[in-house]
Design an enzyme around this catalytic site. Structure first.
Site, PDB file in Angstrom:
ATOM      1  N   HIS A 189       3.562  -7.112   0.870  1.00  0.00           N
ATOM      2  CA  HIS A 189       2.137  -7.027   1.220  1.00  0.00           C
ATOM      3  C   HIS A 189       1.923  -7.822   2.498  1.00  0.00           C
ATOM      4  O   HIS A 189       2.219  -9.016   2.564  1.00  0.00           O
ATOM      5  CB  HIS A 189       1.240  -7.579   0.118  1.00  0.00           C
ATOM      6  CG  HIS A 189      -0.220  -7.478   0.455  1.00  0.00           C
ATOM      7  ND1 HIS A 189      -0.991  -6.373   0.138  1.00  0.00           N
ATOM      8  CD2 HIS A 189      -1.048  -8.335   1.123  1.00  0.00           C
ATOM      9  CE1 HIS A 189      -2.215  -6.564   0.579  1.00  0.00           C
ATOM     10  NE2 HIS A 189      -2.282  -7.739   1.182  1.00  0.00           N
ATOM     11  N   CYS A 190       1.409  -7.150   3.528  1.00  0.00           N
ATOM     12  CA  CYS A 190       1.214  -7.794   4.838  1.00  0.00           C
ATOM     13  C   CYS A 190      -0.251  -8.190   4.999  1.00  0.00           C
ATOM     14  O   CYS A 190      -1.133  -7.324   5.053  1.00  0.00           O
ATOM     15  CB  CYS A 190       1.632  -6.843   5.963  1.00  0.00           C
ATOM     16  SG  CYS A 190       1.456  -7.565   7.604  1.00  0.00           S
ATOM     17  N   GLY A 191      -0.482  -9.499   5.084  1.00  0.00           N
ATOM     18  CA  GLY A 191      -1.845  -9.994   5.254  1.00  0.00           C
ATOM     19  C   GLY A 191      -2.444  -9.588   6.593  1.00  0.00           C
ATOM     20  O   GLY A 191      -3.660  -9.362   6.699  1.00  0.00           O
ATOM     21  N   ASN A 194      -3.664  -6.271   6.006  1.00  0.00           N
ATOM     22  CA  ASN A 194      -4.503  -6.137   4.818  1.00  0.00           C
ATOM     23  C   ASN A 194      -4.085  -4.900   4.024  1.00  0.00           C
ATOM     24  O   ASN A 194      -4.923  -4.147   3.514  1.00  0.00           O
ATOM     25  CB  ASN A 194      -5.979  -6.052   5.209  1.00  0.00           C
ATOM     26  CG  ASN A 194      -6.901  -6.241   4.010  1.00  0.00           C
ATOM     27  OD1 ASN A 194      -6.536  -6.882   3.033  1.00  0.00           O
ATOM     28  ND2 ASN A 194      -8.096  -5.655   4.084  1.00  0.00           N
ATOM     29  N   ASN A 195      -2.778  -4.678   3.966  1.00  0.00           N
ATOM     30  CA  ASN A 195      -2.249  -3.480   3.321  1.00  0.00           C
ATOM     31  C   ASN A 195      -0.813  -3.740   2.878  1.00  0.00           C
ATOM     32  O   ASN A 195      -0.135  -4.617   3.435  1.00  0.00           O
ATOM     33  CB  ASN A 195      -2.278  -2.306   4.304  1.00  0.00           C
ATOM     34  CG  ASN A 195      -2.142  -0.963   3.602  1.00  0.00           C
ATOM     35  OD1 ASN A 195      -2.151  -0.878   2.369  1.00  0.00           O
ATOM     36  ND2 ASN A 195      -2.003   0.096   4.387  1.00  0.00           N
TER      37      ASN A 195
END
Length: 393
Positions: A189-191, A194-195
């Site tokens: 999950h890549c902050g 946001n996805n």
């Protein structure tokens, strides 16, 4: 001179902080000040801050901070997306304000005013594609296709059901607690996006990393050429050698030129150093994820294999220790064996060294060309997938 030293110190501190924050966990930095700074930035500073808030404002203040932490770290939110756009926009605006007045120049033509804007626009487009595209959400409609595409290896993936989605859990998928969905071929999950990064948007994520590396390099080199052009146009070398009597050699001229650049173009120098550092970090991230893609592995699977191999090693060591202890007890109870030669016993391998080697057997690795094809053309976008789906329907 004080200004120049302040700029140099600022650049060094920025470099140390950025490298410590992003790379402090790497094995190469274990036991070094970089690792200590990383621990302080990521954990220690926050804990001290919580203690300070608790001492000043009590439990109410601490609970407020924890609720903000929950929103920022455990729920989908656009904070890092806004920060990314702010960094990109402000950096581009500063470059326009400080450097565009010298374009066209001695080394750069006027076309770079427009190519730079186009490059930034492509970067934002890749950012939007990665952020808002479906990463490969597992649903009732497609779960059977994902189950057939990714077989269980019965090592790190076994047949089970997602306790949250109440669906069969395909191999290579993971339930993201932040997005609250199962994602096929889950990477992480890549902050910043946001996805989740999964089966359908890994290609966009790789393109984003590569393009932003090239974008930062382009900007850093462009600023460098602007400064080199100013050096040529203002005839600084000629002035230093003819009017100030400086020897016409790199060793003699370099300190004077650096001092002149830091005094006259300190903003451009700082920008160039910042962009160079960011480009190197992006290159490292891209190389890591490119390697994962070429071996058909994900970040999630990398951690799973590390845990599995570590567990297997401990199991083998425990078995070897048990066998050695049993042999020792039997030797004490049985007949005394003839004394072993000292030289032989010195070179004899320890029973722990004879444990089986734990090998990573990645059944999903089918050669780098096939692996690359799988990333560029995800399963759900292929004609064969649509055909299978229509037949099953």
């Amino acid at each position: 001179m004080a200004v120049q030293w302040a700029l140099i110190c600022h650049g060094l501190i920025t470099l140390i902080v950025v490298v410590s924050f992003l790379c402090g966990q790497w094995p190469i930095f274990q036991g070094t000040p970089i690792s200590s700074i990383h621990r302080f930035i990521t954990f220690g500073a926050y804990q001290y801050f919580l203690k300070f808030v608790g001492a000043v404002f009590g439990d109410k203040g601490t609970n407020s901070i924890l609720s903000v932490e929950y929103y920022c770290c455990d729920r989908p939110n656009p904070i890092l997306q806004i920060i990314y756009l702010a960094i990109l926009g402000s950096t581009y605006c500063i470059i326009v304000k400080t450097s565009f007045q010298y374009i066209p120049g001695y080394y750069l033509s006027g076309v770079h005013r427009y190519t730079s804007l186009l490059a930034v626009a492509i970067g934002i487009l890749l950012f939007l594609l990665t952020s808002f595209s479906d990463p490969g959400t597992v649903t009732v409609d497609n779960v059977s296709q994902y189950l057939s595409v990714y077989p269980y290896d019965n090592v790190i993936y076994t047949k089970k059901e997602c306790t949250t989605c109440k669906l069969p859990k395909p191999a290579r998928s993971k339930h993201c607690s932040i997005c609250n969905r199962c994602v096929a071929r889950f990477d992480h999950h890549c902050g910043w996006m946001n996805n989740c990064i999964g089966e359908r948007n890994t290609r966009y994520f790789l393109a984003f990393l590569l393009w932003h590396f090239l974008l930062c390099m382009y900007a850093a080199v462009g600023i460098g050429l602007v400064l080199a052009g100013r050096l040529k146009e203002l005839k600084i070398v000629y002035i230093l050698t003819v009017y100030y009597g400086v020897e016409n050699s790199f060793r003699s001229l370099a300190p004077h030129i650096i001092q002149w650049l830091l005094g006259s173009y300190n903003t451009q120098i700082l920008l160039m150093v910042f962009l160079a550092i960011v480009s190197l970090l992006l290159a490292g991230f891209f190389a890591y994820h490119a390697k994962l893609c070429l071996t058909n592995t994900t970040t999630n699977e990398t951690f799973k294999w590390q845990d599995y191999i570590s567990w297997q090693k401990k199991l083998h060591e425990a078995r070897a220790s048990s066998a050695a202890l049993k042999a020792s007890i039997n030797g004490m109870n049985g007949e005394r064996k003839p004394r072993e030669n000292k030289c032989k016993s010195f070179f004899k391998r320890s029973p722990l060294e004879n444990t089986e080697a734990c090998v990573k057997n990645n059944v999903y690795d089918k050669g780098f060309l096939h692996n690359l094809y799988e990333v560029i053309f995800p399963v759900r976008l292929r004609a064969s997938y649509s055909h299978t789906k229509s037949k099953s329907g």
